[in-house]
Design an enzyme around this catalytic site. Structure first.
Site, PDB file in Angstrom:
ATOM      1  N   HIS A  61     -21.534 -16.173  40.394  1.00  0.00           N
ATOM      2  CA  HIS A  61     -21.897 -14.951  40.357  1.00  0.00           C
ATOM      3  C   HIS A  61     -22.427 -14.721  38.658  1.00  0.00           C
ATOM      4  O   HIS A  61     -22.261 -13.952  38.533  1.00  0.00           O
ATOM      5  CB  HIS A  61     -20.761 -13.964  40.664  1.00  0.00           C
ATOM      6  CG  HIS A  61     -20.994 -13.877  42.137  1.00  0.00           C
ATOM      7  ND1 HIS A  61     -21.121 -13.653  43.072  1.00  0.00           N
ATOM      8  CD2 HIS A  61     -19.856 -14.593  42.955  1.00  0.00           C
ATOM      9  CE1 HIS A  61     -20.779 -13.510  44.441  1.00  0.00           C
ATOM     10  NE2 HIS A  61     -19.854 -14.967  44.080  1.00  0.00           N
ATOM     11  N   LYS A  97     -18.909 -24.741   4.970  1.00  0.00           N
ATOM     12  CA  LYS A  97     -18.405 -24.059   4.144  1.00  0.00           C
ATOM     13  C   LYS A  97     -18.532 -24.221   3.002  1.00  0.00           C
ATOM     14  O   LYS A  97     -18.487 -23.093   1.713  1.00  0.00           O
ATOM     15  CB  LYS A  97     -16.586 -25.159   4.448  1.00  0.00           C
ATOM     16  CG  LYS A  97     -16.313 -25.646   5.032  1.00  0.00           C
ATOM     17  CD  LYS A  97     -15.136 -25.947   5.275  1.00  0.00           C
ATOM     18  CE  LYS A  97     -14.458 -26.383   7.132  1.00  0.00           C
ATOM     19  NZ  LYS A  97     -13.631 -27.373   6.957  1.00  0.00           N
ATOM     20  N   GLU A 101     -17.286 -31.640  19.203  1.00  0.00           N
ATOM     21  CA  GLU A 101     -17.273 -32.456  17.605  1.00  0.00           C
ATOM     22  C   GLU A 101     -17.123 -34.101  17.564  1.00  0.00           C
ATOM     23  O   GLU A 101     -16.896 -34.401  17.012  1.00  0.00           O
ATOM     24  CB  GLU A 101     -15.388 -31.807  16.923  1.00  0.00           C
ATOM     25  CG  GLU A 101     -15.953 -31.345  15.779  1.00  0.00           C
ATOM     26  CD  GLU A 101     -14.924 -30.939  15.034  1.00  0.00           C
ATOM     27  OE1 GLU A 101     -13.355 -30.759  15.030  1.00  0.00           O
ATOM     28  OE2 GLU A 101     -15.062 -29.342  14.958  1.00  0.00           O
TER      29      GLU A 101
END
Lengths: 447, 447
Positions: A305, A419, A284
């Site tokens: 793995h 948003k 961010e």
């Protein structure tokens, strides 16, 4: 002296010239960080380990003790920076299995970070028959995820407690003066803690945002702050070539070599949430303006793995930062077998921690051989002081790293886009134009 | 008809020419997948949903019922493909909080996937006073992580049970004929299940490797296999342009555009371990020969407040594959507030699932606006049939995707490098030359 940064394993991956060229950006970056600034620059975290309000700290401890005494479960309502730091710290200090383990402190669940009804229903079922307290964390009180969760949680509490009891069980961490949550808390006379104006979400773990839930798990929050203060002092004493800044410079060197992915590697499963916190902090802070290193994380040896194949042998667009723990809480020794059925008899009696560190070193050498530069951050053990040091080390590094990259490491302009679209699609007042635009797009897409 | 692939949201991100050019690689890739092959090509997963040994399946169910009856905890010992699929399935079908929730099936913990003594000590403490069964999963029995864990777990059991009881509580999933674990199981007369010779670890969730632990959590494993079979039939009926193959083609189109990172996005926290399983499947299958898409994963909306900024606005080297769930198990309705303190009154009474899907659509439109192509995989709900379909969809896609990329999607040559180094550093017989070489390197590095 707990946390150390080691660049020696990466020496072959860059020239002195490359390093010097990038390092030229460091002096102005450092100056920017140290410059006096107004509250909107969100650099309040910088002085926090020294400036912390002592009375607030004592109140945090007092409330944590009350919650420990009268609650089986603490629900922490918050999203992003309002929960990642606390979750990371609790798992780092205690265990990834903290909630499942026998203990005399409350279970701690983090809610309000999703819109999934199934997930919320699961949390409600976990609370059945238990005494709960709530810490709701939001600067504004109108963050959709956490505000909705707070509605649900208050309805849940109304079924269990009287109004007076509820007031004793909700703790609000929010703005000191304004906002929906502050207004509500004042009206209901709820106990409040402060999110400082000049500290952004991802830098807030050393404020009440992180410290209250962390204190509830039984950790010593003074020691965490002391660790952060130690790190600040030590890096300042080391000057411009300090370890945090060297980490920042090398990240930018690798980025200039088109290594776009940084993988944070740990060999302790209880470090996993720390890596999630780190991903937010770096992603961010730097991912903007079409730039930035993509932060990823693995836990070895399990992910050897899984993503190990890619790291060893896939596209060479990455580097690793290995977080190495040097002391364990509980040593174990590989048990002998009467018959050496698994061919591992040569390990019998060896410390398991030593097997873990050989795996680390063997992997580091294999990956650098495979063309992946490896940086190393060492810490002693999973305790409060090391945690504080680690947190502040990463704060310092990401701040100058972002400035060197040419971005503002303390804003997050891109978070608003989803948003706005979401509000428009949900029919919120004031979004009708955007709603029309999106509806048109969606109808073209066959919705 | 449960799982659908939607490419309509990504249409603007590639030309017909680009698609056609990449698609030319699809016919030979499909032919390779369908070609007769020997066991070393590891394509046994391809026919598995139809070929599954019915007797083995009944035995799995019988043993699962026994474990449910006499055990509080099942410890699953395995690493990589020997645990990721089962953990993913259990959380997907039940909950990410499965172990914490009230239920009449055992808690299930996955061990032997780390060398951390602290983590193992935590698991031991969780077992205190509980009845345990063990499922140890390893093709060879000499995989270091799981072999060491098996040593610890047997010592733990010796403190709780008689030899005869232990034999009734250890279940071995391994090679049908050879290997350390098979030899041990035969000698001790332990119940064994088979890892087929021609099925690699990351493709093994539909064998006993995955199915036994999954059955213990109370899931219907017949339905999982039926879902996989459905998917195989449906994709074959759709021919070369089938949905799984279109997903594979588009991944390679984006890779050719230098989008090196694929982010698997979900809006359900209980999908998180599915994403970990997916990361192994794709990363280990494709990350080789200096090539491959780097697989990453996020859970939204929480990670919109973490990696969301980077995805919206950071380096344009990525695309997203959004996994969309269309039905929930428990619907919730946003509660009204007497006073609209949080400004979300317009949501009161709305389904929370509808808020979640608006968040998904709003985010998808924001991210595509930001220059990130979005592919979508829809499923109905978190049940066995959808799980089987999803698993087989990804199997088909990664197989042809890897062939199209020009790699063998069924090997993992890079995983050996760290093991060799680790054995050398641990002083294993036969590694003395490598040991000398590494010691020299390390001494140059100041060790």
């Amino acid at each position: 002296m707990a946390v150390r940064f080691l660049d020696k394993y990466a020496k072959g991956f860059y020239s002195d010239e490359e390093y010097s060229r990038v390092k030229e950006l460091l002096v102005p970056a450092d100056a920017k960080l140290r410059a006096e600034s107004d509250v909107n620059e969100y650099k309040g975290w910088y002085g926090l380990p020294f400036d912390y309000d002592k009375e607030e700290l004592e109140e945090i401890k007092r409330v944590a003790a009350k919650i420990q005494k009268d609650s089986d479960i603490l629900l922490v309502i918050g999203i992003g920076g309002s929960y990642l730091g606390a979750r990371a710290a609790i798992e780092f200090l205690k265990s990834q299995h903290y909630n499942a383990m026998k203990k005399d402190t409350p279970e701690i669940y983090f809610v309000g970070n999703s819109f999934s009804p199934d997930d919320f229903a699961d949390i409600v079922s976990l609370c059945e028959g238990k005494d709960i307290s709530v810490n709701v964390i939001s600067k504004s009180g109108s963050t959709t995820e956490s505000a909705i969760a707070f509605r649900f949680v208050r309805h849940l509490m109304l079924q269990k407690y009287t109004d007076a009891e509820i007031k004793e069980r909700i703790f609000v961490t929010t703005d000191c003066k304004k906002g929906a949550l502050k207004n509500f808390a004042d009206r209901e006379r709820l106990k409040t803690f402060v999110i400082p104006d000049d500290v952004g979400g991802r830098f807030s773990v050393l404020t009440a945002v992180g410290l209250l839930p962390i204190a509830v798990c039984g950790a010593d929050i003074d020691e965490i702050l002391a660790g952060a203060a130690d790190m600040k002092r030590r890096m300042e004493a080391q000057g411009i070539d300090n370890e945090a800044y060297r980490y920042a410079v090398l990240r930018n060197v690798f980025y200039s070599q088109e290594k776009f992915i940084e993988i944070l590697v740990s060999y302790e499963p209880s470090f996993r949430s720390m890596a999630e916190w780190w991903k937010q902090l770096f992603g961010e802070s730097e991912g903007k303006g079409g730039k930035g290193i993509f932060p990823a994380a693995v836990t070895f040896s399990t992910d050897l793995h899984s993503l190990g194949q890619y790291i060893q042998d896939g596209k060479r667009c990455l580097f690793e930062t290995v977080v190495k723990q040097t002391e364990v809480k509980n040593e174990l020794y590989v048990p002998p077998n009467a018959v050496d059925i698994d061919g591992l008899g040569f390990l019998a009696g060896k410390k398991l921690s030593s097997v873990n560190s050989k795996a680390l070193m063997g992997t580091l050498l294999a990956h650098t051989d495979g063309g992946v530069p490896n940086l190393v951050i060492e810490y002693d053990k999973r305790d409060e002081r090391n945690l504080g040091e680690l947190i502040y080390f990463f704060f310092l590094a990401v701040a100058v790293s972002g400035y060197m990259l040419g971005v503002n490491p303390f804003d997050q302009p891109g978070v608003e886009a989803y948003k706005r679209n979401m509000f428009a699609l949900l029919g919120k007042d004031g979004y009708s134009e955007l709603r029309e635009e999106l509806d048109k797009k969606l109808s073209e897409l066959g919705h």
